[in-house]
Design an enzyme around this catalytic site. Structure first.
Site, PDB file in Angstrom:
ATOM      1  CD  GLU A  73      60.459  44.628  52.141  1.00 34.13           C
ATOM      2  OE1 GLU A  73      59.690  44.623  53.131  1.00 34.13           O
ATOM      3  OE2 GLU A  73      60.625  45.601  51.396  1.00 34.13           O
ATOM      4  CB  CYS A  91      58.668  45.467  55.789  1.00 35.08           C
ATOM      5  SG  CYS A  91      59.104  47.062  55.065  1.00 35.08           S
TER       6      CYS A  91
END
Length: 504
Positions: free
Chosen positions: A263, A300
């Site tokens: 990620e 995020c």
């Protein structure tokens, strides 16, 4: 409860010191010394994981579920000490760390319950048809099997939920894969106490000692050595685009390439449609500001870009966001390096010929204050750097002149973790035009909400097309994440005694 780290690595059940050390850099409180990881320790941990796999990878689902539950219980038994050391190292508020601890133990229990049910195994059985013409059909059975030792890189922004015993580790252990964790140097003491909890669970449940190892610190050679070790069969990573891409390339260049589930970054754009902004401009502006500020913008899923239709309603939206941010106090960032990167990102926007300052502040040291800029859609499409993630409380308003231009913007975005639509009933036709485009761009689509906050549930997808992640067919949150660490195997005409227990 006070916790003082001893600064050692956990290698296959043994606490190990090293000759070189590094000092932690806490937001407050005392710094502590930790041993520096080495390539030799990587090899020892990988060897231990491979040895453990021959027992753990073939253990029952109930055995692994009990182990996951035990890890969660041991973490909760150290609750106060975890909050104490985590707060010192990261500067995160106690309430945030307590919530993150609950998320961490909750997902361990969730994964335990999920593997008990066995749905993730995707079992398929085609019975033999010996009388079929012109040729008989054999019996074929299929099941998902664990792939082997997994490397996990701890995240800087979530010292519990995405680090030592966080989502990647929990998913790999649920699948039947031993784990070697490369701890993040931003919170080594927090990693150590979590490793103590895992070791206690190993001893309580009789797991092989090599099922889990933690390597602290280390230079690039440690991370490179881990992803290139021939016994490591997959990698879980949460971090920067540059660091993740470098490790991804190393995984692909191995003699035996392995999957890299990274990620890497996302700006999580919001598309604010005409009727919704007419009715709720101020409310949405304040909500966006609150989402930008959450955790000092170190999520995020931070919605860094708001796409609006230019006009008076957009002015109201921007004014409300600005007013909210003007009331915000500086926040402590996770590390000095992250704080500097945020200041560099703000400076890049200040120097841009395209971006216009709406509200700017000075940040210094480890503190961050919010900033907002705005730009026309036309200029944004010409300025690729304005679409790059700035990790922190910085927001960009992109003003589109029409729905056609908004659609063009949507098509121009790179892969994202999330994309949000703000809409009312009168916006339905415009939303129908945008939705097929947005679906191709992100792993999670929201309506009338803010993406900060990721539920740990069966239906969650936390991933997306590159560069949000390196494998958009996977998720790093939710029970579907377990399937990253298994692979399908078919068994043709196998005697029942040779089949995996779950396939008999």
């Amino acid at each position: 409860m006070t916790f003082t780290p001893h600064g050692k690595h956990l290698i296959a059940g043994e606490w190990v010191s090293g000759t070189d050390t590094f000092m932690s850099e806490p937001a407050h409180g005392s710094a502590h010394s930790f041993s520096v990881g080495t390539v030799d320790l990587v090899d020892r941990a990988a060897q231990g994981a491979e040895e453990a796999f021959w027992q753990y990878g073939y253990s029952s689902r109930e055995t692994r579920a009990a182990f996951l539950d035990a890890i969660a219980d041991e973490i909760e038994a150290r609750a106060d000490a975890i909050t104490q050391i985590g707060s010192q190292e990261t500067g995160l508020p106690e309430a945030r760390l307590q919530g993150e601890r609950g998320r961490t133990t909750g997902q361990l229990h969730l994964f335990a319950d999920h593997i008990r049910k066995g749905d993730y195994l995707d079992k398929r059985i085609d019975e033999a048809q010996p009388e079929r013409k012109p040729a008989a059909r054999p019996e074929i059975r299929m099941i998902e099997r664990p792939i082997g030792p997994v490397a996990v890189f701890g995240a800087s922004n979530f010292p519990l939920a995405f680090s030592t015993a966080g989502g990647d580790t929990a998913a790999a252990l649920a699948a039947g894969c031993p784990v070697v964790v490369k701890g993040h140097s931003a919170h080594p003491g927090t990693g150590e106490i979590i490793a103590e909890a895992v070791l206690a669970a190993i001893e309580k449940t009789g797991m092989p000692c090599g099922v889990f190892s933690l390597i602290q610190g280390g230079k690039r050679d440690v991370g490179q050595g881990l992803v290139q070790h021939p016994l490591i069969k997959a990698v879980g990573f949460t971090g920067s685009l540059a660091g993740g891409r470098a490790l991804f390339d190393l995984c692909a260049a191995r003699p035996e390439p392995i999957p890299f589930f990274g990620e890497l970054g996302s700006v999580n754009p919001m598309f604010v449609l005409a009727e919704s902004i007419k009715e709720r401009a101020e409310k949405m502006g304040r909500g966006w500001a609150g989402s930008l500020l959450m955790g000092a913008g170190q999520f995020c899923t931070n919605p860094g870009i708001a796409v609006v239709l230019d006009g008076a309603d957009a002015d109201r939206f921007v004014s409300a966001a600005k007013a909210s941010l003007e009331e915000a106090a500086p926040q402590t960032m996770l590390t000095d390096g992250i704080a500097k990167a945020y200041r560099d990102g703000c400076e890049r926007f200040m120097k841009s010929d395209a971006a216009k300052p709406v509200y700017t502040t000075e940040s210094s040291g480890r503190s961050a204050s919010p900033n907002i800029f705005e730009v026309s859609a036309e200029e944004f499409l010409k300025s690729h750097d304005l679409g790059e993630e700035v990790f922190g409380p910085l927001g960009l308003v992109v003003r589109a002149s029409s729905m056609d231009e908004m659609l063009k913007l949507a098509k121009g975005f790179e892969g994202q973790l999330t994309i949000t639509l703000h809409m009312d009933n009168g916006d339905l036709s415009d939303a129908q035009m945008l939705a097929p485009v947005l679906e191709r761009k992100a792993g999670r689509l929201l309506v009338n909400g803010f993406p900060t906050g990721v539920e740990v549930v069966d239906s969650m997808v936390h991933g997306g097309p590159y560069p949000a992640s390196t494998n958009f067919g996977a998720t790093s949150v939710g029970t579907l994440s377990i399937r990253r660490f298994v692979r399908p195997v078919s068994y043709q005409n196998f005697p029942i005694e040779l089949l995996p227990e779950d396939l008999r």
